[in-house]
Design a protein around this motif. Sequence first.
Motif, PDB file in Angstrom:
ATOM      1  N   LEU A   1      50.226  51.201  37.812  1.00 20.56           N
ATOM      2  CA  LEU A   1      50.774  51.349  39.156  1.00 20.56           C
ATOM      3  C   LEU A   1      49.652  51.567  40.167  1.00 20.56           C
ATOM      4  CD1 LEU A   1      53.300  51.398  40.885  1.00 20.56           C
ATOM      5  CD2 LEU A   1      53.515  53.839  40.395  1.00 20.56           C
ATOM      6  N   LYS A   2      48.690  52.399  39.806  1.00 19.70           N
ATOM      7  CA  LYS A   2      47.546  52.615  40.684  1.00 19.70           C
ATOM      8  C   LYS A   2      46.781  51.307  40.889  1.00 19.70           C
ATOM      9  CE  LYS A   2      46.850  57.511  39.799  1.00 19.70           C
ATOM     10  NZ  LYS A   2      45.938  58.534  39.254  1.00 19.70           N
ATOM     11  N   ALA A   3      46.625  50.531  39.831  1.00 17.84           N
ATOM     12  CA  ALA A   3      45.937  49.239  39.953  1.00 17.84           C
ATOM     13  C   ALA A   3      46.708  48.310  40.893  1.00 17.84           C
ATOM     14  CB  ALA A   3      45.761  48.603  38.578  1.00 17.84           C
ATOM     15  N   ALA A   4      48.039  48.339  40.834  1.00 16.11           N
ATOM     16  CA  ALA A   4      48.853  47.520  41.746  1.00 16.11           C
ATOM     17  C   ALA A   4      48.625  47.951  43.190  1.00 16.11           C
ATOM     18  CB  ALA A   4      50.336  47.625  41.367  1.00 16.11           C
ATOM     19  N   PHE A   5      48.551  49.251  43.432  1.00 17.70           N
ATOM     20  CA  PHE A   5      48.252  49.754  44.776  1.00 17.70           C
ATOM     21  C   PHE A   5      46.894  49.222  45.222  1.00 17.70           C
ATOM     22  CE2 PHE A   5      51.785  52.522  44.445  1.00 17.70           C
ATOM     23  CZ  PHE A   5      51.931  53.282  45.591  1.00 17.70           C
ATOM     24  N   ILE A   6      45.900  49.326  44.361  1.00 18.88           N
ATOM     25  CA  ILE A   6      44.542  48.913  44.709  1.00 18.88           C
ATOM     26  C   ILE A   6      44.496  47.417  45.031  1.00 18.88           C
ATOM     27  CG2 ILE A   6      42.204  48.626  43.759  1.00 18.88           C
ATOM     28  CD1 ILE A   6      42.802  51.381  42.284  1.00 18.88           C
ATOM     29  N   TYR A   7      45.193  46.618  44.255  1.00 20.36           N
ATOM     30  CA  TYR A   7      45.247  45.180  44.525  1.00 20.36           C
ATOM     31  C   TYR A   7      45.807  44.920  45.927  1.00 20.36           C
ATOM     32  CZ  TYR A   7      46.496  40.247  43.963  1.00 20.36           C
ATOM     33  OH  TYR A   7      46.622  38.887  44.123  1.00 20.36           O
ATOM     34  N   ARG A   8      46.854  45.632  46.295  1.00 14.20           N
ATOM     35  CA  ARG A   8      47.434  45.458  47.638  1.00 14.20           C
ATOM     36  C   ARG A   8      46.517  46.013  48.721  1.00 14.20           C
ATOM     37  NH1 ARG A   8      50.718  41.296  47.235  1.00 14.20           N
ATOM     38  NH2 ARG A   8      52.323  41.669  45.689  1.00 14.20           N
ATOM     39  N   PHE A   9      45.827  47.117  48.456  1.00 12.44           N
ATOM     40  CA  PHE A   9      44.871  47.633  49.441  1.00 12.44           C
ATOM     41  C   PHE A   9      43.848  46.548  49.774  1.00 12.44           C
ATOM     42  CE2 PHE A   9      45.296  52.188  47.537  1.00 12.44           C
ATOM     43  CZ  PHE A   9      46.515  52.366  48.163  1.00 12.44           C
ATOM     44  N   VAL A  10      43.366  45.860  48.753  1.00 11.09           N
ATOM     45  CA  VAL A  10      42.372  44.792  48.949  1.00 11.09           C
ATOM     46  C   VAL A  10      42.960  43.681  49.806  1.00 11.09           C
ATOM     47  CG1 VAL A  10      41.128  42.944  47.734  1.00 11.09           C
ATOM     48  CG2 VAL A  10      41.043  45.300  46.871  1.00 11.09           C
ATOM     49  N   GLN A  11      44.218  43.315  49.561  1.00  7.87           N
ATOM     50  CA  GLN A  11      44.843  42.246  50.331  1.00  7.87           C
ATOM     51  C   GLN A  11      45.055  42.631  51.795  1.00  7.87           C
ATOM     52  OE1 GLN A  11      48.282  41.516  47.797  1.00  7.87           O
ATOM     53  NE2 GLN A  11      47.353  39.565  47.188  1.00  7.87           N
ATOM     54  N   TYR A  12      45.140  43.911  52.079  1.00  3.22           N
ATOM     55  CA  TYR A  12      45.379  44.371  53.445  1.00  3.22           C
ATOM     56  C   TYR A  12      44.113  44.937  54.090  1.00  3.22           C
ATOM     57  CZ  TYR A  12      50.319  43.496  52.865  1.00  3.22           C
ATOM     58  OH  TYR A  12      51.528  42.865  52.668  1.00  3.22           O
ATOM     59  N   THR A  13      42.962  44.528  53.566  1.00  4.51           N
ATOM     60  CA  THR A  13      41.672  44.967  54.109  1.00  4.51           C
ATOM     61  C   THR A  13      40.857  43.737  54.490  1.00  4.51           C
ATOM     62  OG1 THR A  13      41.663  46.927  52.691  1.00  4.51           O
ATOM     63  CG2 THR A  13      39.550  46.254  53.601  1.00  4.51           C
ATOM     64  N   GLN A  14      40.154  43.834  55.628  1.00  3.20           N
ATOM     65  CA  GLN A  14      39.229  42.776  56.044  1.00  3.20           C
ATOM     66  C   GLN A  14      37.820  43.346  56.007  1.00  3.20           C
ATOM     67  OE1 GLN A  14      40.794  41.571  59.913  1.00  3.20           O
ATOM     68  NE2 GLN A  14      41.248  39.588  58.988  1.00  3.20           N
ATOM     69  N   TRP A  15      36.909  42.571  55.401  1.00  2.00           N
ATOM     70  CA  TRP A  15      35.510  42.943  55.334  1.00  2.00           C
ATOM     71  C   TRP A  15      34.780  42.275  56.485  1.00  2.00           C
ATOM     72  CZ3 TRP A  15      38.692  43.426  51.355  1.00  2.00           C
ATOM     73  CH2 TRP A  15      38.487  44.485  50.480  1.00  2.00           C
ATOM     74  N   PRO A  16      33.648  42.841  56.901  1.00  2.00           N
ATOM     75  CA  PRO A  16      32.888  42.227  57.999  1.00  2.00           C
ATOM     76  C   PRO A  16      32.313  40.876  57.573  1.00  2.00           C
ATOM     77  CG  PRO A  16      31.677  44.083  57.049  1.00  2.00           C
ATOM     78  CD  PRO A  16      33.022  44.058  56.384  1.00  2.00           C
ATOM     79  N   PRO A  17      31.986  40.003  58.553  1.00  2.00           N
ATOM     80  CA  PRO A  17      31.395  38.701  58.232  1.00  2.00           C
ATOM     81  C   PRO A  17      30.058  38.889  57.523  1.00  2.00           C
ATOM     82  CG  PRO A  17      31.953  38.866  60.562  1.00  2.00           C
ATOM     83  CD  PRO A  17      32.169  40.215  59.966  1.00  2.00           C
ATOM     84  N   PRO A  18      29.591  37.891  56.818  1.00  2.00           N
ATOM     85  CA  PRO A  18      30.174  36.575  56.600  1.00  2.00           C
ATOM     86  C   PRO A  18      31.314  36.646  55.589  1.00  2.00           C
ATOM     87  CG  PRO A  18      28.166  36.770  55.334  1.00  2.00           C
ATOM     88  CD  PRO A  18      28.307  38.044  56.118  1.00  2.00           C
ATOM     89  N   PRO A  19      32.138  35.580  55.513  1.00  2.00           N
ATOM     90  CA  PRO A  19      33.258  35.569  54.560  1.00  2.00           C
ATOM     91  C   PRO A  19      32.757  35.737  53.120  1.00  2.00           C
ATOM     92  CG  PRO A  19      33.390  33.691  56.046  1.00  2.00           C
ATOM     93  CD  PRO A  19      32.076  34.357  56.302  1.00  2.00           C
ATOM     94  N   LEU A  20      33.540  36.425  52.337  1.00  4.47           N
ATOM     95  CA  LEU A  20      33.183  36.658  50.942  1.00  4.47           C
ATOM     96  C   LEU A  20      33.389  35.397  50.111  1.00  4.47           C
ATOM     97  CD1 LEU A  20      35.005  40.082  50.458  1.00  4.47           C
ATOM     98  CD2 LEU A  20      32.570  39.728  50.850  1.00  4.47           C
ATOM     99  N   ARG A  21      32.433  35.091  49.237  1.00  2.78           N
ATOM    100  CA  ARG A  21      32.612  33.999  48.281  1.00  2.78           C
ATOM    101  C   ARG A  21      32.929  34.549  46.899  1.00  2.78           C
ATOM    102  NH1 ARG A  21      27.556  30.483  48.830  1.00  2.78           N
ATOM    103  NH2 ARG A  21      26.811  31.836  50.459  1.00  2.78           N
ATOM    104  N   GLU A  22      32.483  35.765  46.653  1.00  2.86           N
ATOM    105  CA  GLU A  22      32.756  36.444  45.393  1.00  2.86           C
ATOM    106  C   GLU A  22      33.217  37.857  45.711  1.00  2.86           C
ATOM    107  OE1 GLU A  22      29.892  37.963  42.022  1.00  2.86           O
ATOM    108  OE2 GLU A  22      30.206  35.800  41.845  1.00  2.86           O
TER     109      GLU A  22
END
Length: 171
Positions: free
Chosen positions: A30-51
């Motif tokens: 369940l915690k891993a599911a939360f973390i996966y969604r946190f990542v989807q709702y977070t934007q990192w600064p440029p440049p775009p991530l390739r990995e």
Amino acid sequence: MRRLLALLTLLGLGLGVGGACRAEESEAQLKAAFIYRFVQYTQWPPPPLREFGYCVAGRGALPEAIKSLATKPLDVAAVRFHRITAPEQAGQCQTLVLAMTERGELRRWLSALADAPILVIGDSPEAFRAGAAIVLAVEPNGLSFRVNLAEARKRGLSLSSQLLKLAREVR
């Protein structure tokens, strides 16, 4: 109740047969599911991530559950899982889960990371006090999370307003 339903929808867990939540999921999953969604709702600064690197420091069941996230799709070419043992190894991480509870150790990690654009997620209340951006908390009614928005912004991260609305606390 409305807040719980919104959180379940955000996590993609929904309600199962007979209106019961997926009771068979372990706490770590369940915690891993939360973390996966946190990542989807977070934007990192440029440049775009390739990995994208999921990293975990610490012990317990959570690292294995997070390892499974490396198989889930993200909008990047490759997703990797790294178990790290020292803050100096965090250069390969976009998300770092600190599965530890000792205040001094948490502070050592967070201090070493400085302002690197890493989404730091803690697995204990102590991590919130130490300065993690998001902290998971097991409560009598289930799992919740708290957000240190100032810490996320300091690292150049942008968290979705949808995520912030569902947090137990935002500071």
